[in-house]
Design an enzyme around this catalytic site. Sequence first.
Site, PDB file in Angstrom:
ATOM      1  N   HIS A 192       0.844  -1.196   0.000  1.00  0.00           N
ATOM      2  CA  HIS A 192       0.000   0.000   0.000  1.00  0.00           C
ATOM      3  C   HIS A 192       0.879   1.246   0.000  1.00  0.00           C
ATOM      4  O   HIS A 192       1.837   1.324   0.768  1.00  0.00           O
ATOM      5  CB  HIS A 192      -0.886   0.028   1.248  1.00  0.00           C
ATOM      6  CG  HIS A 192      -1.690  -1.210   1.461  1.00  0.00           C
ATOM      7  ND1 HIS A 192      -2.144  -1.592   2.709  1.00  0.00           N
ATOM      8  CD2 HIS A 192      -2.120  -2.162   0.602  1.00  0.00           C
ATOM      9  CE1 HIS A 192      -2.822  -2.727   2.596  1.00  0.00           C
ATOM     10  NE2 HIS A 192      -2.821  -3.093   1.334  1.00  0.00           N
ATOM     11  N   TYR A 227       3.270   2.152  13.943  1.00  0.00           N
ATOM     12  CA  TYR A 227       3.674   3.172  12.985  1.00  0.00           C
ATOM     13  C   TYR A 227       3.023   4.513  13.301  1.00  0.00           C
ATOM     14  O   TYR A 227       1.853   4.603  13.666  1.00  0.00           O
ATOM     15  CB  TYR A 227       3.415   2.746  11.537  1.00  0.00           C
ATOM     16  CG  TYR A 227       2.051   2.192  11.211  1.00  0.00           C
ATOM     17  CD1 TYR A 227       1.078   2.988  10.625  1.00  0.00           C
ATOM     18  CD2 TYR A 227       1.752   0.845  11.454  1.00  0.00           C
ATOM     19  CE1 TYR A 227      -0.157   2.475  10.292  1.00  0.00           C
ATOM     20  CE2 TYR A 227       0.516   0.315  11.138  1.00  0.00           C
ATOM     21  CZ  TYR A 227      -0.450   1.138  10.544  1.00  0.00           C
ATOM     22  OH  TYR A 227      -1.679   0.622  10.227  1.00  0.00           O
TER      23      TYR A 227
END
Length: 460
Positions: A61, A124
């Site tokens: 992605h 993240y």
Amino acid sequence: MLTTPIPGLLVFELPVHGDARGWFKENWQREKMSALGLPDFGPVQNNVSFNDAVGTTRGIHAEPWDKWVSVATGRIFGAWVDLREGPSFGAVYTAELDPSRAVFVPRGVGNSYQTLEPDTAYTYLVNEHWSADASYSFLNLADEDAAIEWPIPLADAEISEKDRAHPRLNGVLPVPPRKTLVIGASGQLGLALRTELGNAPHVEYATRDDLDLTSASLLSARRWRDYDTIINAAAYTAVDLAETPHGRQAAWSANVTGVAALARVADHNGITLVHVSSDYVFDGTLERPYREDDSVSPLGVYGQTKAAGDAIVATASRHYILRTSWVIGEGKNFVRTMATLADRGIDPRVVDDQIGRVTFTQDLASGISHLMRTRAPYGTYNLTSGGSSLSWADIARLVFDALGHDPARVTGVSTDEYFATAPGPTAPRPRNSILDLGKIRTTGFVPREITSALTEYLES
């Protein structure tokens, strides 16, 4: 810090401190990591991905934001493919990540992670809030051109049906660069920036009718996270009218209130703000060229508003302030006026006790583009055309001479003499408007010398 074949994709080794109780690490430490070269990307959201089984594979992605990816527990294999427009499109990099290694993934770089141990979790940080409306690009995990050597074959991996259906590289829609917005696109500098930056899809031009900087809805007027740079080429520049009650209000509104709103937008969204300032922030009493770090001391309202705007823009984390003087571009200006007088046989009286350099908008636009392209250190830069400093009368004589007229037809007069019969209020002018160009030259930019630039301007 380790660089990779993908521009902007950086790998960092993180110190992990352990004992009998377990381990500890600084997963994100802005000051230390910025000092090592990590962009200060301004994270706003922290996510955690937990994976039960070995071989769980997610991606590829490419999100419209930057990411800082680090392992909390376990181990993963990471694969990154550049899906941004440009020469590095399709570049691949792979590496294993454990708690001692983290990676910075720039916007538009496709990322995928495969777990190598059970009960693996990675975290993240991102610099944009997740949105269902965000535009992504995707690449198939099994793409033959990327040819990623997965430690665990994809046939044995846990993959979502959605990820299995992503397109091959030849069907990927490349991620465009973040946008550049030019404000004041119909003015002298705006027109020069149109020529310099062209009509690339990621460059937008706005006039006052398109974007109201004083509107309360400015922060939501556009999806600002899609923008990399705002160039503010708009300003109130009627220096004499600024000394009137109405002009004073208009000057402060355009040069300070509007600029403050832009600075808030830029700082809130990690945008680089390019702002054009003026020699009028100085009083002109120094006996040498003005440097960027000289104290401002404006004489009139216009200079006061420009000095105030500079101070505001300087608070934005990413900014370029371009101080310039005596701007010459499209439309009505001093050079065009002198050329018209020369051709009509009129012998002008021109001020000869103000000294500086003209700035052709072509040079100013080229300098702005240079700073953006080279990512020169943020801050304030003087930028004018090059060559010797001259008076207004000297420049008028150059115009006359270039057009084949006798330069002696130009008569030099003092500023006081010139404005003695002015019908309305006049702004005080700095006598010394010479700006030192040493700093911008250190970035590799060399402006054109004034006489050759003037000849080219008159010929065009």
